[in-house]
Scaffold this motif. Structure first.
Motif, PDB file in Angstrom:
ATOM      1  N   MET A  57      38.075  43.217 -31.913  1.00  0.00           N
ATOM      2  CA  MET A  57      36.637  43.457 -31.799  1.00  0.00           C
ATOM      3  C   MET A  57      36.003  42.276 -31.071  1.00  0.00           C
ATOM      4  SD  MET A  57      35.996  46.335 -33.601  1.00  0.00           S
ATOM      5  CE  MET A  57      34.472  46.347 -34.501  1.00  0.00           C
ATOM      6  N   PRO A  58      35.544  42.463 -29.849  1.00  0.00           N
ATOM      7  CA  PRO A  58      34.990  41.344 -29.071  1.00  0.00           C
ATOM      8  C   PRO A  58      33.813  40.641 -29.721  1.00  0.00           C
ATOM      9  CG  PRO A  58      35.324  43.279 -27.674  1.00  0.00           C
ATOM     10  CD  PRO A  58      35.555  43.727 -29.081  1.00  0.00           C
ATOM     11  N   GLY A  59      33.113  41.336 -30.633  1.00  0.00           N
ATOM     12  CA  GLY A  59      31.929  40.752 -31.248  1.00  0.00           C
ATOM     13  C   GLY A  59      32.131  40.214 -32.642  1.00  0.00           C
ATOM     14  N   ILE A  60      33.389  40.199 -33.117  1.00  0.00           N
ATOM     15  CA  ILE A  60      33.665  39.741 -34.492  1.00  0.00           C
ATOM     16  C   ILE A  60      34.790  38.719 -34.462  1.00  0.00           C
ATOM     17  CG2 ILE A  60      34.459  40.451 -36.787  1.00  0.00           C
ATOM     18  CD1 ILE A  60      33.101  43.132 -36.333  1.00  0.00           C
ATOM     19  N   ALA A  61      34.519  37.525 -35.024  1.00  0.00           N
ATOM     20  CA  ALA A  61      35.476  36.414 -34.918  1.00  0.00           C
ATOM     21  C   ALA A  61      36.278  36.160 -36.191  1.00  0.00           C
ATOM     22  CB  ALA A  61      34.733  35.131 -34.523  1.00  0.00           C
ATOM     23  N   SER A  62      36.140  37.042 -37.191  1.00  0.00           N
ATOM     24  CA  SER A  62      36.746  36.746 -38.501  1.00  0.00           C
ATOM     25  C   SER A  62      38.123  37.386 -38.688  1.00  0.00           C
ATOM     26  CB  SER A  62      35.808  37.216 -39.619  1.00  0.00           C
ATOM     27  OG  SER A  62      35.414  38.565 -39.425  1.00  0.00           O
ATOM     28  N   SER A  63      38.912  37.497 -37.609  1.00  0.00           N
ATOM     29  CA  SER A  63      40.217  38.156 -37.708  1.00  0.00           C
ATOM     30  C   SER A  63      41.202  37.383 -38.582  1.00  0.00           C
ATOM     31  CB  SER A  63      40.805  38.366 -36.309  1.00  0.00           C
ATOM     32  OG  SER A  63      40.859  37.143 -35.606  1.00  0.00           O
ATOM     33  N   ALA A  64      41.240  36.058 -38.446  1.00  0.00           N
ATOM     34  CA  ALA A  64      42.128  35.225 -39.285  1.00  0.00           C
ATOM     35  C   ALA A  64      41.344  34.820 -40.530  1.00  0.00           C
ATOM     36  CB  ALA A  64      42.612  34.012 -38.503  1.00  0.00           C
ATOM     37  N   THR A  65      41.144  35.793 -41.406  1.00  0.00           N
ATOM     38  CA  THR A  65      40.161  35.683 -42.488  1.00  0.00           C
ATOM     39  C   THR A  65      40.425  34.507 -43.426  1.00  0.00           C
ATOM     40  OG1 THR A  65      40.128  38.098 -42.340  1.00  0.00           O
ATOM     41  CG2 THR A  65      38.900  37.103 -44.151  1.00  0.00           C
ATOM     42  N   ALA A  66      41.661  34.326 -43.853  1.00  0.00           N
ATOM     43  CA  ALA A  66      41.983  33.245 -44.796  1.00  0.00           C
ATOM     44  C   ALA A  66      41.705  31.872 -44.182  1.00  0.00           C
ATOM     45  CB  ALA A  66      43.439  33.348 -45.239  1.00  0.00           C
ATOM     46  N   VAL A  67      41.967  31.737 -42.877  1.00  0.00           N
ATOM     47  CA  VAL A  67      41.714  30.452 -42.195  1.00  0.00           C
ATOM     48  C   VAL A  67      40.214  30.162 -42.186  1.00  0.00           C
ATOM     49  CG1 VAL A  67      42.006  29.145 -40.060  1.00  0.00           C
ATOM     50  CG2 VAL A  67      43.758  30.789 -40.755  1.00  0.00           C
ATOM     51  N   LEU A  68      39.417  31.192 -41.894  1.00  0.00           N
ATOM     52  CA  LEU A  68      37.964  31.014 -41.851  1.00  0.00           C
ATOM     53  C   LEU A  68      37.406  30.721 -43.244  1.00  0.00           C
ATOM     54  CD1 LEU A  68      35.406  30.965 -40.180  1.00  0.00           C
ATOM     55  CD2 LEU A  68      35.282  33.465 -40.367  1.00  0.00           C
ATOM     56  N   ILE A  69      37.969  31.346 -44.268  1.00  0.00           N
ATOM     57  CA  ILE A  69      37.549  31.057 -45.643  1.00  0.00           C
ATOM     58  C   ILE A  69      37.762  29.573 -45.953  1.00  0.00           C
ATOM     59  CG2 ILE A  69      38.146  31.443 -48.085  1.00  0.00           C
ATOM     60  CD1 ILE A  69      38.711  34.393 -47.282  1.00  0.00           C
ATOM     61  N   GLY A  70      38.893  29.029 -45.536  1.00  0.00           N
ATOM     62  CA  GLY A  70      39.162  27.608 -45.756  1.00  0.00           C
ATOM     63  C   GLY A  70      38.134  26.730 -45.059  1.00  0.00           C
ATOM     64  N   HIS A  71      37.764  27.120 -43.841  1.00  0.00           N
ATOM     65  CA  HIS A  71      36.762  26.366 -43.078  1.00  0.00           C
ATOM     66  C   HIS A  71      35.412  26.381 -43.795  1.00  0.00           C
ATOM     67  CE1 HIS A  71      34.589  24.762 -39.674  1.00  0.00           C
ATOM     68  NE2 HIS A  71      33.878  25.868 -39.551  1.00  0.00           N
ATOM     69  N   ILE A  72      34.996  27.560 -44.263  1.00  0.00           N
ATOM     70  CA  ILE A  72      33.707  27.685 -44.955  1.00  0.00           C
ATOM     71  C   ILE A  72      33.729  26.917 -46.283  1.00  0.00           C
ATOM     72  CG2 ILE A  72      32.082  29.312 -46.024  1.00  0.00           C
ATOM     73  CD1 ILE A  72      32.152  29.597 -42.994  1.00  0.00           C
ATOM     74  N   ALA A  73      34.822  27.068 -47.022  1.00  0.00           N
ATOM     75  CA  ALA A  73      34.907  26.393 -48.327  1.00  0.00           C
ATOM     76  C   ALA A  73      34.902  24.874 -48.175  1.00  0.00           C
ATOM     77  CB  ALA A  73      36.161  26.857 -49.071  1.00  0.00           C
ATOM     78  N   SER A  74      35.534  24.382 -47.092  1.00  0.00           N
ATOM     79  CA  SER A  74      35.611  22.933 -46.903  1.00  0.00           C
ATOM     80  C   SER A  74      34.248  22.325 -46.571  1.00  0.00           C
ATOM     81  CB  SER A  74      36.610  22.580 -45.803  1.00  0.00           C
ATOM     82  OG  SER A  74      36.099  22.939 -44.526  1.00  0.00           O
ATOM     83  N   GLY A  75      33.352  23.155 -45.999  1.00  0.00           N
ATOM     84  CA  GLY A  75      32.045  22.647 -45.598  1.00  0.00           C
ATOM     85  C   GLY A  75      30.933  22.938 -46.587  1.00  0.00           C
ATOM     86  N   THR A  76      31.281  23.543 -47.731  1.00  0.00           N
ATOM     87  CA  THR A  76      30.305  23.826 -48.779  1.00  0.00           C
ATOM     88  C   THR A  76      30.829  23.236 -50.082  1.00  0.00           C
ATOM     89  OG1 THR A  76      31.383  25.999 -49.072  1.00  0.00           O
ATOM     90  CG2 THR A  76      29.396  25.932 -47.711  1.00  0.00           C
ATOM     91  N   THR A  77      30.020  23.297 -51.134  1.00  0.00           N
ATOM     92  CA  THR A  77      30.443  22.640 -52.381  1.00  0.00           C
ATOM     93  C   THR A  77      30.422  23.538 -53.619  1.00  0.00           C
ATOM     94  OG1 THR A  77      28.188  21.820 -52.660  1.00  0.00           O
ATOM     95  CG2 THR A  77      29.780  20.322 -51.645  1.00  0.00           C
ATOM     96  N   THR A  78      29.483  24.477 -53.709  1.00  0.00           N
ATOM     97  CA  THR A  78      29.340  25.249 -54.950  1.00  0.00           C
ATOM     98  C   THR A  78      29.487  26.760 -54.765  1.00  0.00           C
ATOM     99  OG1 THR A  78      26.944  25.274 -54.626  1.00  0.00           O
ATOM    100  CG2 THR A  78      27.851  23.527 -56.043  1.00  0.00           C
ATOM    101  N   ILE A  79      29.090  27.287 -53.624  1.00  0.00           N
ATOM    102  CA  ILE A  79      29.105  28.739 -53.434  1.00  0.00           C
ATOM    103  C   ILE A  79      30.539  29.257 -53.455  1.00  0.00           C
ATOM    104  CG2 ILE A  79      29.210  28.679 -50.873  1.00  0.00           C
ATOM    105  CD1 ILE A  79      27.073  30.973 -50.958  1.00  0.00           C
ATOM    106  N   ARG A  80      30.736  30.429 -54.057  1.00  0.00           N
ATOM    107  CA  ARG A  80      32.056  31.056 -54.035  1.00  0.00           C
ATOM    108  C   ARG A  80      32.319  31.580 -52.626  1.00  0.00           C
ATOM    109  NH1 ARG A  80      34.437  31.440 -58.828  1.00  0.00           N
ATOM    110  NH2 ARG A  80      36.054  32.724 -57.867  1.00  0.00           N
ATOM    111  N   VAL A  81      33.558  31.491 -52.179  1.00  0.00           N
ATOM    112  CA  VAL A  81      33.919  31.913 -50.820  1.00  0.00           C
ATOM    113  C   VAL A  81      35.123  32.844 -50.921  1.00  0.00           C
ATOM    114  CG1 VAL A  81      34.451  31.141 -48.476  1.00  0.00           C
ATOM    115  CG2 VAL A  81      33.173  29.632 -50.004  1.00  0.00           C
ATOM    116  N   GLY A  82      35.084  33.933 -50.160  1.00  0.00           N
ATOM    117  CA  GLY A  82      36.206  34.856 -50.272  1.00  0.00           C
ATOM    118  C   GLY A  82      36.237  35.880 -49.160  1.00  0.00           C
ATOM    119  N   SER A  83      37.027  36.913 -49.387  1.00  0.00           N
ATOM    120  CA  SER A  83      37.282  37.939 -48.371  1.00  0.00           C
ATOM    121  C   SER A  83      36.586  39.239 -48.737  1.00  0.00           C
ATOM    122  CB  SER A  83      38.788  38.181 -48.240  1.00  0.00           C
ATOM    123  OG  SER A  83      39.346  38.549 -49.493  1.00  0.00           O
ATOM    124  N   GLY A  84      35.929  39.797 -47.749  1.00  0.00           N
ATOM    125  CA  GLY A  84      35.273  41.083 -47.973  1.00  0.00           C
ATOM    126  C   GLY A  84      35.630  42.090 -46.891  1.00  0.00           C
ATOM    127  N   GLY A  85      36.895  42.375 -46.649  1.00  0.00           N
ATOM    128  CA  GLY A  85      38.018  41.883 -47.446  1.00  0.00           C
ATOM    129  C   GLY A  85      39.215  41.590 -46.569  1.00  0.00           C
TER     130      GLY A  85
END
Length: 336
Positions: A57-85
């Motif tokens: 999908m040219p307009g969606i960058a979340s193909s490697a979902t687990a990798v992106l979750i790690g990136h988001i979790a590393s830059g935040t502190t309290t919010i839950r982060v996960g896959s949808g899905g």
């Protein structure tokens, strides 16, 4: 089951992010915006931040979902982060257990594992992903295998890290299949009303009617995904919403593209028939000013009895997207 009437302040508010790539930008910009949005909504008190697996999908960058979750979790502190899905038939269950075991080990008590059975892409790409040709029909067996790797019982094949970790599993669906499975297993259920609005109420009824209490849940827990495009005035919100309308139109035409800028009018872009199809798919999209969105969200809550709204906001301009989530956060204070 009679629904308990709730107010917006009674339920959790969360975010669904597809890491949109806008026209004229790159995936790197999408990732930068996703992390900025995650930090923003964390400050606003949103409960969780999920990213979705899509491919080709040219307009969606979340193909490697687990990798992106790690990136988001590393830059935040309290919010839950996960896959949808995570679209489980695309992956070996052991790999998913190891990936999410790694995430949970790095970011304890903050990781969610939402699972779907669709490919998240077209048939040709699904074949490229699923080398053994398995279909969504094997989803229950794959789920059972995955849960065995995450359990504390040690088998011959072990997920390290992964085994014995308490990683919450959510089943995602856009029809009745996963609704029934989630109910029978006593798991929380997330329904994709943001692109399958007509199936929302039937699927939630199936889930609640088939629900069996489990060690995880005593009562059903319903998350509903929906599109919200909020702005300070109704007119601006409807203008911003044309980007999402163009995105769905490109899917209907089978010409997926990057997220386009908003336009003053869609009439020159779509045919009456295409407009009808897009409107049907986006009928639960909440578009408008704070008061308008509040009324629409409350009506939808009355209808669904959801425990949590997971909000997708497909807006071209990043600052307008941030503002939309600010408006939604101001409508409810029960987000934590």
């Amino acid at each position: 089951m009679k629904l308990i009437m709730k107010k917006l302040t009674d339920i959790r508010l969360s975010v669904l992010d597809l890491a949109p790539i806008t026209e004229g930008s790159q995936a790197s910009d999408a990732f930068r915006n996703s992390l900025d949005l995650a930090r923003h909504v964390e400050q606003l008190g949103f409960h969780r931040y999920w990213v979705a697996e899509h491919h080709n999908m040219p307009g969606i960058a979340s193909s490697a979902t687990a990798v992106l979750i790690g990136h988001i979790a590393s830059g935040t502190t309290t919010i839950r982060v996960g896959s949808g899905g995570i679209m489980l038939p695309n992956h070996a269950p052991l790999v998913v257990a190891e990936q999410f075991g790694t995430l949970e080990t790095l970011y304890p008590n903050r990781i969610d594992l939402g699972l779907g059975r669709a490919p998240g892409t077209d048939q040709l790409t699904a074949q490229a992903l699923r080398r053994d040709g398995q279909s969504g029909e094997v989803f229950p067996q794959l789920l059972e295998e995955l849960r065995s790797y995450l359990s504390s019982e040690q088998g011959q094949v072990r997920a390290i890290p992964g085994e014995g970790l308490n990683i919450p599993i959510y089943l995602l669906g856009s029809s009745g299949f996963s609704a029934r499975l989630a109910g029978l297993l006593g798991l929380p259920f997330a329904f994709a009303s943001h692109f399958s609005p007509e199936n929302t109420l039937p699927a939630l009824k199936i889930y609640r009617d088939s629900f069996q209490p489990s060690e995880i849940l005593a009562e059903p827990y319903v998350i509903v995904g929906l599109n919200v495009i909020a702005a300070d005035e109704d007119e601006k919100a409807h203008f911003l919403a044309t980007s999402q309308q163009q995105a769905f139109l490109s899917l209907i035409r089978r010409t997926p593209s990057t997220l386009k800028p908003p336009v003053q009018s869609m009439e020159q872009i779509w045919t009456p028939y295409e407009k009808m199809i897009v409107d049907k798919q986006l009928q639960t999209t909440m578009i408008g000013s704070p008061n308008t969105v509040k009324e629409k969200l409350q009506a939808f809550l009355d209808e669904t009895g959801a425990d949590e709204f997971m909000i997708n906001t497909h807006i071209y301009d990043h600052n307008d997207r941030l503002r939309s989530y600010e408006i939604v956060s101001e409508l409810g204070s029960g987000n934590h």
